[in-house]
Each structure stands twice: as structure tokens, then as C-alpha cells.
Design a protein around this motif. Structure first.
Motif, PDB file in Angstrom:
ATOM      1  N   PHE A   1     -55.571  -0.808   5.473  1.00 15.04           N
ATOM      2  CA  PHE A   1     -54.286  -0.221   5.696  1.00 15.04           C
ATOM      3  C   PHE A   1     -53.625   0.079   4.615  1.00 15.04           C
ATOM      4  N   SER A   2     -53.321   1.418   4.319  1.00 16.51           N
ATOM      5  CA  SER A   2     -52.589   1.991   3.367  1.00 16.51           C
ATOM      6  C   SER A   2     -51.949   3.487   3.580  1.00 16.51           C
ATOM      7  N   LEU A   3     -51.193   3.807   2.766  1.00 18.10           N
ATOM      8  CA  LEU A   3     -50.632   5.216   3.087  1.00 18.10           C
ATOM      9  C   LEU A   3     -51.704   6.361   2.742  1.00 18.10           C
ATOM     10  N   GLN A   4     -52.672   5.812   1.796  1.00 17.82           N
ATOM     11  CA  GLN A   4     -53.762   6.780   1.591  1.00 17.82           C
ATOM     12  C   GLN A   4     -54.723   6.953   2.578  1.00 17.82           C
ATOM     13  N   THR A   5     -55.183   5.838   3.068  1.00 19.45           N
ATOM     14  CA  THR A   5     -55.961   5.699   4.187  1.00 19.45           C
ATOM     15  C   THR A   5     -55.568   6.102   5.506  1.00 19.45           C
ATOM     16  N   ILE A   6     -54.398   6.071   5.763  1.00 15.96           N
ATOM     17  CA  ILE A   6     -53.765   6.632   6.889  1.00 15.96           C
ATOM     18  C   ILE A   6     -53.901   8.462   6.584  1.00 15.96           C
ATOM     19  N   TYR A   7     -53.485   8.831   5.499  1.00 12.59           N
ATOM     20  CA  TYR A   7     -53.228  10.300   5.196  1.00 12.59           C
ATOM     21  C   TYR A   7     -54.827  10.726   5.237  1.00 12.59           C
ATOM     22  N   ASN A   8     -55.807  10.085   4.569  1.00 11.21           N
ATOM     23  CA  ASN A   8     -57.088  10.496   4.695  1.00 11.21           C
ATOM     24  C   ASN A   8     -57.902  10.405   6.135  1.00 11.21           C
ATOM     25  N   SER A   9     -57.479   9.459   7.162  1.00 12.02           N
ATOM     26  CA  SER A   9     -58.008   9.469   8.401  1.00 12.02           C
ATOM     27  C   SER A   9     -57.357  10.670   9.390  1.00 12.02           C
ATOM     28  N   PHE A  10     -56.256  10.853   8.791  1.00  9.84           N
ATOM     29  CA  PHE A  10     -55.676  12.224   9.711  1.00  9.84           C
ATOM     30  C   PHE A  10     -56.213  13.298   9.209  1.00  9.84           C
ATOM     31  N   LYS A  11     -56.785  13.585   7.994  1.00  9.50           N
ATOM     32  CA  LYS A  11     -57.248  14.749   7.604  1.00  9.50           C
ATOM     33  C   LYS A  11     -58.880  14.592   8.424  1.00  9.50           C
ATOM     34  N   ILE A  12     -59.446  13.633   8.332  1.00 15.00           N
ATOM     35  CA  ILE A  12     -60.688  13.476   9.168  1.00 15.00           C
ATOM     36  C   ILE A  12     -60.469  14.089  10.451  1.00 15.00           C
ATOM     37  N   ALA A  13     -59.557  13.497  10.937  1.00 11.19           N
ATOM     38  CA  ALA A  13     -59.547  13.565  12.606  1.00 11.19           C
ATOM     39  C   ALA A  13     -59.204  15.155  12.892  1.00 11.19           C
ATOM     40  N   ARG A  14     -58.333  15.737  11.925  1.00 11.16           N
ATOM     41  CA  ARG A  14     -58.004  17.082  12.091  1.00 11.16           C
ATOM     42  C   ARG A  14     -59.451  17.992  11.925  1.00 11.16           C
ATOM     43  N   THR A  15     -60.144  17.688  11.129  1.00  6.58           N
ATOM     44  CA  THR A  15     -61.631  18.160  10.754  1.00  6.58           C
ATOM     45  C   THR A  15     -62.431  18.014  11.977  1.00  6.58           C
TER      46      THR A  15
ATOM     47  N   ILE B   1     -56.189   4.955  12.141  1.00  6.89           N
ATOM     48  CA  ILE B   1     -54.780   4.921  12.710  1.00  6.89           C
ATOM     49  C   ILE B   1     -54.376   6.323  12.341  1.00  6.89           C
ATOM     50  N   GLY B   2     -54.854   7.077  11.350  1.00  7.96           N
ATOM     51  CA  GLY B   2     -54.273   8.342  11.332  1.00  7.96           C
ATOM     52  C   GLY B   2     -54.790   9.171  12.382  1.00  7.96           C
ATOM     53  N   PHE B   3     -55.787   8.937  13.295  1.00  5.85           N
ATOM     54  CA  PHE B   3     -56.310   9.784  14.209  1.00  5.85           C
ATOM     55  C   PHE B   3     -55.276   9.621  15.184  1.00  5.85           C
ATOM     56  N   TYR B   4     -54.366   8.725  15.598  1.00 10.02           N
ATOM     57  CA  TYR B   4     -53.578   8.443  16.754  1.00 10.02           C
ATOM     58  C   TYR B   4     -52.750   9.479  17.148  1.00 10.02           C
ATOM     59  N   PRO B   5     -52.135  10.548  16.389  1.00  4.73           N
ATOM     60  CA  PRO B   5     -51.231  11.712  16.913  1.00  4.73           C
ATOM     61  C   PRO B   5     -52.149  12.446  17.669  1.00  4.73           C
ATOM     62  N   LEU B   6     -53.272  12.858  17.323  1.00  4.06           N
ATOM     63  CA  LEU B   6     -54.256  13.700  17.632  1.00  4.06           C
ATOM     64  C   LEU B   6     -55.245  13.696  18.797  1.00  4.06           C
ATOM     65  N   ILE B   7     -55.134  12.588  19.119  1.00  9.00           N
ATOM     66  CA  ILE B   7     -55.942  11.833  19.891  1.00  9.00           C
ATOM     67  C   ILE B   7     -55.359  12.223  21.554  1.00  9.00           C
ATOM     68  N   ARG B   8     -55.830  12.794  22.556  1.00  9.59           N
ATOM     69  CA  ARG B   8     -55.390  12.968  23.720  1.00  9.59           C
ATOM     70  C   ARG B   8     -56.069  11.802  25.063  1.00  9.59           C
ATOM     71  N   LYS B   9     -57.425  12.033  25.052  1.00 11.22           N
ATOM     72  CA  LYS B   9     -58.179  11.211  26.178  1.00 11.22           C
ATOM     73  C   LYS B   9     -58.883  10.396  25.151  1.00 11.22           C
ATOM     74  N   LEU B  10     -58.803   8.938  25.558  1.00 12.55           N
ATOM     75  CA  LEU B  10     -59.589   7.979  24.576  1.00 12.55           C
ATOM     76  C   LEU B  10     -60.151   6.860  25.483  1.00 12.55           C
ATOM     77  N   VAL B  11     -61.468   6.553  25.322  1.00 19.46           N
ATOM     78  CA  VAL B  11     -62.033   5.305  25.733  1.00 19.46           C
ATOM     79  C   VAL B  11     -62.074   4.315  24.624  1.00 19.46           C
ATOM     80  N   VAL B  12     -61.640   3.123  24.815  1.00 18.46           N
ATOM     81  CA  VAL B  12     -61.851   2.030  23.708  1.00 18.46           C
ATOM     82  C   VAL B  12     -62.844   1.057  24.177  1.00 18.46           C
TER      83      VAL B  12
END
Length: 388
Positions: A92-106, A125-136
Motif C-alpha cells: 500500500f503506497s502511492l506508487q503501488t496505487i498509481y501502478n495498478s491504475f495504469k495496469i487497469a487502464r491497459t 486499489i488503483g483498479f477501483y475507479p475503472l471497474i463497473r461490474k465485479l464479482v469478489v
């Protein structure tokens, strides 16, 4: 056909492969495996230095030729397979959140109809704003005794409201979730874990077998009842003085075995302390008489399905989902989480080599009928979410 991104962590790859095998014929499956400095050699993986990798890599890049050959049959039929690489040790860090956001966009370039998280990774956690339908897919809806930490609380709380539905690996886990989280009104369903067939790739068939040990393997953790087993061993020895036991695993959450206890049992007990690589673990199981799970509590256990894939019977307590997967005196022995009952279960196994009779009834891999049933259960959940 709908497109689904199934996102798992290397720590759960043994079970995730079996689940993915059940759904890859139902959907266009994009299978993502998160690796970190801590998980690059977890469970069934054996990856060296990850420093040269990008954020998203293919199996051909990450796995050596020998490893890729083992995985290839499992990956066949999937639309794409990616290794998601997090080099930062901090989950959990700003870099990790940023990286996961980039991954989700790809990953969004695949135009997924929905996402399926196999457990929740804090690094997602960076995926959060890009996900619409989700099974956990929650493995343990409530932390085991002695294993609570803020990271699990944070990630589960964050995605509890994002999820459209929850999936579990047992009816016990599903009911546990409903009991502890009555305010979360989301659809739920469950499937069963399946034998972890990938472990069969690591058996050394040329090595001399020494099938004389009764085995406990896995993390040494408070809820796993190691103390019950240690007290049961002398009671077993009274009737079977030559019985040999092995406890193999890495201490966790401050739980370990007292040296004085080991000294008292030195003639009958070997303690293989430390992390077990996948080859060592597979061969320990393969060369054991049978496996013991003396747990005080459980949801479901990968130990059971690893043992079954390698054809070994298990003595386990009547806790969690063990009773959903073991039929007493058919494919294993069930006992109470008490010293006396565990000792009696072990003695039943040893009497006239009863464990050999039980081995005949163990399913070492999923049947086509089971694969179809699990795949349909998951696909039904997908369909329900997409219609909502």
C-alpha cells in the motif's frame, strides 16, 4: 461471448488454475496473475529476479521453458494470460496505487464485461475507479484466530460495497459471510475447491520412496491446532510405538513449537521448520502415509486439496468446510478438534493400514461433470450481474 478478467494472486494460483479451467469454456477469459517480491516463488511458481519486467508481462517472458511447458495446458483456451508485476515491496503506497491504475487502464483495452477478483489484493486499489461490474471471490470472509491485520480489513472494506456479488469456496464460508456481514445485501453463491493437480508435476518418481511418516504441512498458525496434534502424538505412540510424524512448515503470526515439546517426542517427530518450496512439499506429501489437519477452525483448506491431488487420505477435524469435502471412512477420517479424537482418528488410519483403503476413493482431479457444474454456477452469477 462475454469477456471476463479473472484477477488472482500468485499465493492462490494453485486453486485459481482449477477454477479458471472450469470457466474458460464459458467466457472469453483474461487471466491475470499478480506477482510481487514476496510471491514470485509462492505455491506453484518458481520465478527468479523480477526487476527487469514491466508492469504487465506474458507467460513466455516470465516463465522459463520448463515451467511454461507445465502451465501451457492450463492456459490453453483462455483469451489472454498476463503476469501483473509489482516490484515494490509495499503493498500500500502511492506508487503501488498509481501502478495498478495504469495496469487497469491497459486491461480495459480487452473491453471486459465484468471483473472477477479471486480474493482482493491491496495492490488492486488503483483498479477501483475503472471497474463497473465485479464479482469478489472471498476465500476467508472472516480472518482466522490470530491472523487479523489492517491490510485485510482495508481491502475487504473498500471492495465490499463495490462488488455486485460474492463467491465462496464452500457453503460454510458463504454462511459465515452472511452471519458476520448482515448489512451487505449482495447476491452470493459458492463452489467447491478442486484437487490442485499442478502439484503432480513436481513428484520425483526416480527418488526412493520412504512412506513412513504421518504429515502435517503448511503454515504454523494459531488456528491450525498444532498443540492438539502434539498432545495426540503420545497417545498414538502408546498403541503404535514406531509411528513417525513430520510437521513441515513456516511459523507465522508468532506461532511456533516449543523446543521442550520437540525434545520429548524426538524419537517419533521430525520438525522441518521453514518455507517449503513446491517440489519439497509435493514430495513430502507423496512420500507420507497420510496427512493430518488438526485445525481448531477453518473455512476450507488448500492442504486437503493438495493432498487429494497426490492421492493421500486426510485425518481432519469437523470444522469449516472439511465436512463438505470429506465423507467419514470413505475418502478420509473426520474427528473432533480434541486431543483424544485426533489421536483416535490417526490410530484408525494406522490400523491394518486403513489409509490404503481410503486412498482408493480419492478423486485426484475434477471430473468433466464437476467442471461443467462449477463453470455453470459461476457463469450464472456473471449473467445475473450483467442483467442487473
Amino acid at each position: 461471448m462475454k469477456t471476463v478478467i479473472l484477477y488472482t494472486n500468485a499465493f492462490f494460483l494453485d486453486s485459481a488454475l482449477e477454477m479458471a479451467n472450469c470457466i474458460k469454456t464459458k467466457v472469453n477469459l483474461v487471466f491475470c496473475i499478480e506477482i510481487t517480491p514476496y510471491s514470485k516463488n509462492a505455491t506453484i511458481l518458481n520465478i527468479g529476479n523480477i526487476d527487469s519486467f514491466g508492469l504487465i508481462e506474458t507467460p513466455e517472458t516470465v516463465l522459463n521453458a520448463e515451467e511454461h511447458k507445465k502451465f501451457k495446458p492450463y492456459f490453453e483456451g483462455m483469451q489472454s494470460v498476463y503476469f501483473i508485476v509489482h516490484k515494490n515491496k509495499k503493498s500500500f503506497s502511492l506508487q503501488t496505487i498509481y501502478n495498478s491504475f495504469k495496469i487497469a487502464r491497459t486491461l480495459k483495452q480487452h473491453k471486459p464485461d465484468l471483473w472477477h477478483f479471486d480474493n482482493v489484493s491491496l495492490r488492486s486499489i488503483g483498479f477501483y475507479p475503472l471497474i463497473r461490474k465485479l464479482v469478489v471471490h472471498l476465500h476467508d470472509p472472516v480472518a482466522h484466530s490470530g491472523e487479523k491485520n489492517w491490510r485485510d480489513l482495508l481491502k475487504n472494506r473498500l471492495y465490499a460495497h463495490k462488488a455486485n456479488a460474492f463467491l465462496f469456496y464452500s457453503a460454510f464460508s458463504e454462511n459465515l459471510f452472511k452471519t458476520h456481514f448482515p448489512k451487505i445485501h449482495k447476491p452470493t453463491s459458492h463452489i467447491s475447491l478442486q484437487p490442485y493437480t499442478f502439484f503432480t508435476h513436481f513428484i520425483d518418481k526416480k527418488a526412493e520412496e520412504s512412506s513412513n511418516q504421518i504429515l502435517f504441512f503448511g503454515r504454523i498458525s494459531p488456528y491450525k491446532g498444532i498443540d492438539l496434534l502434539l498432545e495426540a502424538i503420545p497417545k498414538v505412540i502408546e498403541d503404535f510405538p514406531n509411528a513417525q510424524f513430520m510437521i513441515a512448515g513456516n511459523p507465522s503470526y508468532g506461532c511456533d513449537i516449543d523446543e521442550s515439546v520437540l525434545e520429548k517426542l524426538i524419537a517419533n517427530l521430525t520438525y522441518k521448520k521453514g518455507y517449503l518450496d513446491v517440489k519439497d512439499m509435493a514430495n513430502l506429501i507423496h512420500n507420507s502415509l497420510f496427512v493430518v489437519c488438526p485445525y481448531r477452525e477453518a473455512t476450507q483448506s488448500g492442504v486437503l486439496f493438495t493432498a487429494q491431488a497426490l492421492g493421500k487420505a486426510v485425518v481432519c477435524t469437523r470444522v469449516g468446510a472439511f465436512v463438505e469435502n470429506i465423507t467419514d471412512e470413505k475418502n478420509g477420517i473426520l474427528c473432533d478438534p480434541s486431543v483424544e479424537s485426533i489421536a483416535e482418528g490417526i490410530k484408525k488410519m494406522l490400523q491394518n493400514q486403513h489409509y490404503l483403503n481410503l486412498e482408493k476413493n480419492i478423486a485426484k482431479k475434477s471430473s468433466p461433470k464437476t467442471i461443467e457444474k462449477i463453470g455453470q454456477t459461476i457463469d450464472d452469477m456473471y449473467q445475473m450481474i450483467l442483467k442487473s
